[in-house]
Design an enzyme around this catalytic site. Structure first.
Site, mmCIF file in Angstrom:
data_model
loop_
_atom_site.group_PDB
_atom_site.id
_atom_site.type_symbol
_atom_site.label_atom_id
_atom_site.label_comp_id
_atom_site.label_asym_id
_atom_site.label_seq_id
_atom_site.Cartn_x
_atom_site.Cartn_y
_atom_site.Cartn_z
ATOM 1 N N ALA A 154 0.713 5.109 2.830
ATOM 2 C CA ALA A 154 1.866 4.667 3.607
ATOM 3 C C ALA A 154 2.365 5.765 4.536
ATOM 4 O O ALA A 154 2.803 5.498 5.660
ATOM 5 C CB ALA A 154 2.993 4.216 2.672
ATOM 6 N N TYR A 155 2.304 7.008 4.077
ATOM 7 C CA TYR A 155 2.736 8.151 4.882
ATOM 8 C C TYR A 155 1.894 8.257 6.151
ATOM 9 O O TYR A 155 2.434 8.451 7.253
ATOM 10 C CB TYR A 155 2.613 9.415 4.036
ATOM 11 C CG TYR A 155 3.058 10.693 4.699
ATOM 12 C CD1 TYR A 155 4.408 10.995 4.830
ATOM 13 C CD2 TYR A 155 2.127 11.618 5.164
ATOM 14 C CE1 TYR A 155 4.828 12.182 5.408
ATOM 15 C CE2 TYR A 155 2.535 12.808 5.746
ATOM 16 C CZ TYR A 155 3.875 13.082 5.866
ATOM 17 O OH TYR A 155 4.270 14.256 6.446
#
Length: 254
Positions: A154-155
């Site tokens: 997600a980062y």
């Protein structure tokens, strides 16, 4: 001593810990009055104490950057107490790293809201003043995201979205004398330290061997030094760029 940001106002998110502290110190030492923005007033106060001990000026503006109303209030307070924001540094992020196959809605929302929503809210809040006077915006991406490392799912998604935000704003706002750039750092931060401590000594040596400079970056000297330059008058023709501050490891920039 040269002070290229003398008389300017800078607003730095995530300035209560890690790299944000180093950036705030570098910008203050370069002459800027600094608004310290983050969720925890206590840590921001520690940064302010360091800045004042170095002869600089700073205010503390606690703010959850994922809340537009709080962002608007923090920017309004900064401009009322210090003056028009010239340099905006969107450094803050919240993340819970996990492989791409384990990313769920809550994990994705956490990172997107802090990276993309928070950066966008800050940019929009500062825009009216910058439209009239010009300004500098620095967003933060990630070398891990430009590589597409799956373990930071997600980062990486969010940080590549930040690069899209940077390019879009740079194209639309250049006519107003506003530059917008992305910095991808490789420095020791609390987030980095968690990962670093999970490695064996051999793995750490391997990581350092891939950096031509053979060391990790420093938040104040290495990243802060670049931010000072990007905030200066001399960087007025640099915009829409992704700049890696990683000791030369950016062979993966694409």
């Amino acid at each position: 001593m040269e002070r290229p940001l003398e008389g300017k106002v800078a607003l730095i998110t995530g300035s209560g810990s890690g790299m944000g502290v180093g950036i705030a110190l570098a910008v203050a030492k370069a002459g800027a009055a600094v608004a310290l923005v983050g969720r925890t007033a206590q840590t921001l106060e520690r940064t302010r104490a360091q800045i004042e001990a170095a002869g600089g000026r700073a205010i503390v503006a606690p703010c959850d950057i994922t809340d537009r109303a709080q962002v608007d209030a923090a920017v309004a307070r900064t401009q009322a107490e210090l003056g028009p924001v010239w340099l905006l540094v969107n450094n803050a992020v919240s993340t819970d790293n996990r492989p791409i196959e384990e990313v769920d809605d809550a994990n994705l929302d956490l990172v997107l809201r802090s990276s993309i929503h928070g950066s966008l809210y800050m940019m929009q809040a500062c825009f009216p003043t910058m439209k009239e006077r010009g300004g500098r915006i620095v967003n933060f991406g990630s070398g891990g995201a430009t590589m597409g490392l799956p373990e930071v799912g997600a980062y990486a998604i969010a940080k590549e979205g930040v690069r899209g935000l940077t390019k879009t704003a740079a194209t639309g706002w250049g006519r107003y004398g506003i530059t917008v750039n992305t910095v991808c750092p490789m420095v020791a931060t609390p987030l980095f330290d968690t990962w670093w401590q999970s490695l064996s000594e051999a793995e750490r040596e391997h990581q350092l061997s891939m950096i031509p400079m053979r060391r990790m970056g420093d938040g104040e000297q290495d990243v802060g030094g670049l931010i000072v330059f990007l905030g200066s008058e001399g960087a007025g023709y640099i915009t829409s760029r992704t700049l890696h501050v990683d000791g030369g490891r950016a062979f993966y920039d694409r």
